[in-house]
Design an enzyme around this catalytic site. Structure first.
Site, mmCIF file in Angstrom:
data_model
loop_
_atom_site.group_PDB
_atom_site.id
_atom_site.type_symbol
_atom_site.label_atom_id
_atom_site.label_comp_id
_atom_site.label_asym_id
_atom_site.label_seq_id
_atom_site.Cartn_x
_atom_site.Cartn_y
_atom_site.Cartn_z
ATOM 1 N N ARG A 56 27.707 35.131 3.689
ATOM 2 C CA ARG A 56 26.709 34.791 2.673
ATOM 3 C C ARG A 56 27.005 35.700 1.500
ATOM 4 O O ARG A 56 26.979 36.927 1.632
ATOM 5 C CB ARG A 56 25.305 35.034 3.241
ATOM 6 C CG ARG A 56 24.170 34.999 2.229
ATOM 7 C CD ARG A 56 23.944 33.590 1.686
ATOM 8 N NE ARG A 56 22.692 33.479 0.989
ATOM 9 C CZ ARG A 56 22.455 33.945 -0.233
ATOM 10 N NH1 ARG A 56 23.384 34.603 -0.888
ATOM 11 N NH2 ARG A 56 21.279 33.762 -0.793
ATOM 12 N N ASP A 61 22.073 33.812 -5.432
ATOM 13 C CA ASP A 61 21.339 32.728 -4.793
ATOM 14 C C ASP A 61 21.706 31.458 -5.554
ATOM 15 O O ASP A 61 21.394 31.323 -6.732
ATOM 16 C CB ASP A 61 19.835 33.003 -4.855
ATOM 17 C CG ASP A 61 19.034 32.233 -3.825
ATOM 18 O OD1 ASP A 61 19.643 31.485 -3.015
ATOM 19 O OD2 ASP A 61 17.799 32.384 -3.800
ATOM 20 N N GLU A 64 20.229 24.889 -3.845
ATOM 21 C CA GLU A 64 20.240 24.437 -2.455
ATOM 22 C C GLU A 64 20.722 22.998 -2.283
ATOM 23 O O GLU A 64 20.330 22.108 -3.040
ATOM 24 C CB GLU A 64 18.835 24.553 -1.857
ATOM 25 C CG GLU A 64 18.346 25.971 -1.743
ATOM 26 C CD GLU A 64 19.115 26.790 -0.722
ATOM 27 O OE1 GLU A 64 19.591 26.226 0.282
ATOM 28 O OE2 GLU A 64 19.231 28.008 -0.938
ATOM 29 N N ARG A 105 24.905 36.031 9.471
ATOM 30 C CA ARG A 105 26.022 35.881 8.542
ATOM 31 C C ARG A 105 26.315 37.249 7.934
ATOM 32 O O ARG A 105 25.397 38.049 7.729
ATOM 33 C CB ARG A 105 25.678 34.904 7.416
ATOM 34 C CG ARG A 105 25.310 33.518 7.905
ATOM 35 C CD ARG A 105 24.859 32.638 6.771
ATOM 36 N NE ARG A 105 23.624 33.155 6.180
ATOM 37 C CZ ARG A 105 22.889 32.501 5.292
ATOM 38 N NH1 ARG A 105 23.254 31.303 4.868
ATOM 39 N NH2 ARG A 105 21.790 33.031 4.804
#
Length: 177
Positions: A56, A61, A64, A105
């Site tokens: 990750r 971020d 999505e 992750r």
């Protein structure tokens, strides 16, 4: 088929390799992995040293991608994934680890030829700075500066203006549906 305990042991070894060894110059190649899958704009799978790891990208971020049938993905999610794939898919990268997340992750910064790919995603306007707590030792200042520049230039997600919804808020809204 390998017994489950052997797989868990390998994961522990990978974490140790990616977290501690890259900081030692003579042992840095131990953090090198070939990227063989890009899941989205901030998660990859890579292999090396006879193991596979899921990373990750820490400090960022990305929009999505929905895996629920009939539900639309977030704006710019596919562009983010494609951009990341274009940068690193099937290439050997260096992973500098910062521990693991709750999904097991590796939280990592990805480097390709010395270039910080995590920062590259923010600079392209295809990810924002992660709004949660940063892992110990990760300097968030370069990430914040890259986001300011991308936002000022209205790159990628920032071109949406007032219609932009952060991935964190988008996930929250999806859980409430």
């Amino acid at each position: 088929m390998r017994p489950p305990f052997l797989k868990a042991k390998r994961i522990q070894i990978v974490v140790l390799l990616t977290v501690f060894l890259p900081s030692l110059p003579a042992l840095a190649p131990a953090g090198q992995f070939k990227v063989n899958r890009v899941y989205d704009g901030d998660t990859i799978r890579a292999s090396g040293h006879d193991i596979e790891i899921v990373v990750r990208l820490v400090g960022i971020d990305a929009p999505e991608i929905t895996h629920k049938k009939g539900q639309a993905s977030q704006a710019y999610s596919q562009k983010s994934k494609k951009h990341l794939a274009g940068l690193i898919l099937n290439k050997t990268v260096e992973v500098k680890g910062y521990g693991m997340d709750r999904y097991h992750r590796i939280l990592g910064v990805i480097f390709l030829d010395g270039k910080n790919i995590n920062l590259e995603m923010i600079g392209a306007g295809l990810a924002e700075v992660y709004r949660g707590k940063a892992p110990h030792g990760l300097d968030m200042e370069p990430f914040q500066k890259a986001e300011i520049l991308a936002e000022q230039a209205k790159k990628g997600i920032w071109s949406l203006g007032d219609k932009y919804v952060s991935p964190r808020e988008w996930r929250k809204a999806q859980r409430q549906k």
